[in-house]
Design a protein around this motif. Structure first.
Motif, PDB file in Angstrom:
ATOM      1  N   ALA A  33       0.832  -1.205   0.000  1.00 33.10           N
ATOM      2  CA  ALA A  33       0.000   0.000   0.000  1.00 33.10           C
ATOM      3  C   ALA A  33       0.867   1.255   0.000  1.00 33.10           C
ATOM      4  O   ALA A  33       0.599   2.214  -0.731  1.00 33.10           O
ATOM      5  CB  ALA A  33      -0.936  -0.007   1.201  1.00 33.10           C
ATOM      6  N   GLY A  34       1.891   1.279   0.829  1.00 29.80           N
ATOM      7  CA  GLY A  34       2.829   2.399   0.839  1.00 29.80           C
ATOM      8  C   GLY A  34       2.230   3.693   1.365  1.00 29.80           C
ATOM      9  O   GLY A  34       1.120   3.730   1.911  1.00 29.80           O
ATOM     10  N   ASN A  35       2.983   4.775   1.211  1.00 34.73           N
ATOM     11  CA  ASN A  35       2.503   6.091   1.650  1.00 34.73           C
ATOM     12  C   ASN A  35       1.189   6.431   0.969  1.00 34.73           C
ATOM     13  O   ASN A  35       1.031   6.249  -0.240  1.00 34.73           O
ATOM     14  CB  ASN A  35       3.539   7.170   1.331  1.00 34.73           C
ATOM     15  CG  ASN A  35       4.791   7.048   2.163  1.00 34.73           C
ATOM     16  OD1 ASN A  35       4.796   6.427   3.224  1.00 34.73           O
ATOM     17  ND2 ASN A  35       5.876   7.645   1.686  1.00 34.73           N
ATOM     18  N   ASN A  36       0.235   6.943   1.757  1.00 36.69           N
ATOM     19  CA  ASN A  36      -1.087   7.358   1.257  1.00 36.69           C
ATOM     20  C   ASN A  36      -1.911   6.200   0.693  1.00 36.69           C
ATOM     21  O   ASN A  36      -2.859   6.420  -0.060  1.00 36.69           O
ATOM     22  CB  ASN A  36      -0.949   8.457   0.189  1.00 36.69           C
ATOM     23  CG  ASN A  36      -0.195   9.660   0.697  1.00 36.69           C
ATOM     24  OD1 ASN A  36      -0.572  10.263   1.692  1.00 36.69           O
ATOM     25  ND2 ASN A  36       0.904   9.995   0.026  1.00 36.69           N
ATOM     26  N   GLY A  37      -1.545   4.979   1.052  1.00 34.83           N
ATOM     27  CA  GLY A  37      -2.245   3.815   0.535  1.00 34.83           C
ATOM     28  C   GLY A  37      -3.425   3.403   1.391  1.00 34.83           C
ATOM     29  O   GLY A  37      -3.630   3.880   2.513  1.00 34.83           O
ATOM     30  N   ILE A  38      -4.230   2.484   0.856  1.00 33.68           N
ATOM     31  CA  ILE A  38      -5.406   1.965   1.549  1.00 33.68           C
ATOM     32  C   ILE A  38      -5.360   0.440   1.526  1.00 33.68           C
ATOM     33  O   ILE A  38      -5.113  -0.169   0.481  1.00 33.68           O
ATOM     34  CB  ILE A  38      -6.717   2.439   0.903  1.00 33.68           C
ATOM     35  CG1 ILE A  38      -6.821   3.969   0.923  1.00 33.68           C
ATOM     36  CG2 ILE A  38      -7.924   1.838   1.629  1.00 33.68           C
ATOM     37  CD1 ILE A  38      -8.073   4.497   0.236  1.00 33.68           C
ATOM     38  N   GLU A  51      -1.158  -7.495  18.538  1.00 31.33           N
ATOM     39  CA  GLU A  51      -0.433  -7.233  17.308  1.00 31.33           C
ATOM     40  C   GLU A  51      -0.363  -5.742  17.039  1.00 31.33           C
ATOM     41  O   GLU A  51      -0.995  -4.933  17.715  1.00 31.33           O
ATOM     42  CB  GLU A  51      -1.089  -7.947  16.129  1.00 31.33           C
ATOM     43  CG  GLU A  51      -2.540  -7.612  15.869  1.00 31.33           C
ATOM     44  CD  GLU A  51      -3.134  -8.559  14.822  1.00 31.33           C
ATOM     45  OE1 GLU A  51      -3.173  -8.140  13.653  1.00 31.33           O
ATOM     46  OE2 GLU A  51      -3.518  -9.688  15.177  1.00 31.33           O
ATOM     47  N   THR A  52       0.430  -5.409  16.023  1.00 29.76           N
ATOM     48  CA  THR A  52       0.651  -4.013  15.655  1.00 29.76           C
ATOM     49  C   THR A  52       0.326  -3.810  14.193  1.00 29.76           C
ATOM     50  O   THR A  52       0.769  -4.583  13.340  1.00 29.76           O
ATOM     51  CB  THR A  52       2.121  -3.623  15.906  1.00 29.76           C
ATOM     52  OG1 THR A  52       2.425  -3.793  17.292  1.00 29.76           O
ATOM     53  CG2 THR A  52       2.356  -2.171  15.518  1.00 29.76           C
ATOM     54  N   TRP A  53      -0.469  -2.787  13.922  1.00 25.10           N
ATOM     55  CA  TRP A  53      -0.657  -2.326  12.551  1.00 25.10           C
ATOM     56  C   TRP A  53       0.281  -1.152  12.369  1.00 25.10           C
ATOM     57  O   TRP A  53       0.025  -0.050  12.832  1.00 25.10           O
ATOM     58  CB  TRP A  53      -2.104  -1.935  12.304  1.00 25.10           C
ATOM     59  CG  TRP A  53      -3.041  -3.113  12.232  1.00 25.10           C
ATOM     60  CD1 TRP A  53      -2.721  -4.429  12.395  1.00 25.10           C
ATOM     61  CD2 TRP A  53      -4.452  -3.079  11.985  1.00 25.10           C
ATOM     62  NE1 TRP A  53      -3.843  -5.221  12.269  1.00 25.10           N
ATOM     63  CE2 TRP A  53      -4.921  -4.422  12.004  1.00 25.10           C
ATOM     64  CE3 TRP A  53      -5.367  -2.054  11.735  1.00 25.10           C
ATOM     65  CZ2 TRP A  53      -6.253  -4.748  11.808  1.00 25.10           C
ATOM     66  CZ3 TRP A  53      -6.698  -2.386  11.543  1.00 25.10           C
ATOM     67  CH2 TRP A  53      -7.131  -3.722  11.572  1.00 25.10           C
ATOM     68  N   ASP A  54       1.379  -1.405  11.714  1.00 20.47           N
ATOM     69  CA  ASP A  54       2.453  -0.413  11.613  1.00 20.47           C
ATOM     70  C   ASP A  54       3.241  -0.684  10.343  1.00 20.47           C
ATOM     71  O   ASP A  54       4.084  -1.570  10.293  1.00 20.47           O
ATOM     72  CB  ASP A  54       3.363  -0.501  12.839  1.00 20.47           C
ATOM     73  CG  ASP A  54       4.692   0.201  12.615  1.00 20.47           C
ATOM     74  OD1 ASP A  54       4.731   1.128  11.791  1.00 20.47           O
ATOM     75  OD2 ASP A  54       5.669  -0.187  13.265  1.00 20.47           O
ATOM     76  N   ALA A  55       2.949   0.087   9.323  1.00 20.06           N
ATOM     77  CA  ALA A  55       3.648  -0.117   8.059  1.00 20.06           C
ATOM     78  C   ALA A  55       4.970   0.629   7.985  1.00 20.06           C
ATOM     79  O   ALA A  55       5.763   0.397   7.082  1.00 20.06           O
ATOM     80  CB  ALA A  55       2.756   0.340   6.901  1.00 20.06           C
ATOM     81  N   GLY A  56       5.198   1.537   8.920  1.00 18.40           N
ATOM     82  CA  GLY A  56       6.370   2.388   8.793  1.00 18.40           C
ATOM     83  C   GLY A  56       6.242   3.365   7.637  1.00 18.40           C
ATOM     84  O   GLY A  56       7.238   3.933   7.170  1.00 18.40           O
ATOM     85  N   VAL A  57       5.018   3.538   7.133  1.00 18.94           N
ATOM     86  CA  VAL A  57       4.762   4.486   6.050  1.00 18.94           C
ATOM     87  C   VAL A  57       3.779   5.528   6.557  1.00 18.94           C
ATOM     88  O   VAL A  57       3.259   5.437   7.671  1.00 18.94           O
ATOM     89  CB  VAL A  57       4.206   3.784   4.792  1.00 18.94           C
ATOM     90  CG1 VAL A  57       5.237   2.811   4.236  1.00 18.94           C
ATOM     91  CG2 VAL A  57       2.907   3.053   5.097  1.00 18.94           C
TER      92      VAL A  57
END
Length: 262
Positions: A33-38, A51-57
């Motif tokens: 998804a990346g930056n600004n992704g959904i 758990e963690t929802w963490d994309a680092g983006v």
């Protein structure tokens, strides 16, 4: 920036609507998804553990494809961490139905919107319901409903919620007892606007710990004070069937047309 899809279970997918990633591939979905992704969660039940929802983006959105069609649940009290301990990262969580014992730790700038959460038994996550761990981050909760059985007496509902705004939400506790501590918070309490805070037990909500002064244009029921804040109504909101998590308003509710547009 990309739009990807995810579905319950384990396996391997490609992230398209026809072949979504599996829940076990959440990290792959975040990266794709990346930056600004959904990331859209297709209809189904997703069983969570701690758990963690963490994309680092940045500016990533986790969203139910159809409102309340994606159900998040758990087998025990667990914590969902949102974000990467950063005051520059933005995370949105939207339109999920939550059925279980899920509390939240806020690690970044987070928006929670359109959530319908109902718990079926005593709620005892390790850090209470909402703990904003990264102090400088902002948190917005809007247009959501939360129906709880009692919190464990050792837990807090809101914990260290500076820079937090709650608006157009309903919170209800169906409790038979709350112990000496009552329903309360610790640390900085959020600003609460145009919301309903209610319990079915007289004086169950601690007005001091829940900082009634932070409430504006709210309907508050069964708090141990019957005044305070700004333009609040201290009255039964007349919910349809709160014991069974139906938090809609009856036609005679004093909350109807009582709030403001913002």
């Amino acid at each position: 920036m990309a739009t990807v899809y995810i579905k319950p279970g384990t396996g391997s997918g490609s992230g398209t609507l026809a072949a979504p990633y599996f829940q076990s591939e959440i990290n792959t979905a975040e990266t794709a998804a990346g930056n600004n992704g959904i990331i859209y969660f297709v209809d189904g039940t997703y069983t969570l553990s701690n758990e963690t929802w963490d994309a680092g983006v940045d500016n990533i959105t986790y969203k139910s494809l159809n409102k309340n069609g994606a159900i998040l649940t758990s087998a025990a009290s667990i914590t969902l961490r949102l974000g990467a301990s950063s005051t520059t990262q933005n995370v949105t969580v939207e339109d999920f139905k939550i059925s279980g014992y899920i509390g939240y730790i806020i690690n970044s700038n987070v928006t929670i919107k359109g959530i319908s959460q109902a718990d079926t038994a005593s709620f005892t996550p390790a850090y209470g319901f909402l703990y904003k761990l990264t102090g400088g981050a902002t948190l917005i909760i809007s247009e959501s409903s939360f129906s709880f059985k009692r919190l464990d007496a050792t837990q807090y509902f809101f914990r260290d919620c500076s820079n937090t705004t709650v608006t157009r939400c309903t919170f209800h506790w169906s409790v038979s007892a709350v112990g000496a501590n009552k329903i309360q918070s610790t640390g900085t309490h959020p600003t609460v606007n145009n919301s309903i805070i209610a319990s079915d037990l007289d004086s169950a909500i601690n007005s001091n710990a829940m900082t009634v002064a932070n409430y504006t244009n709210c309907c508050i029921s069964n708090m141990d004070h019957t005044s305070g804040g700004t333009d609040n109504i201290f009255s039964d909101p007349l919910l349809v069937d709160p014991a069974n998590s139906d938090l809609r308003l009856r036609p005679s509710s004093p909350c109807i047309n009582a709030g403001t547009a913002s």
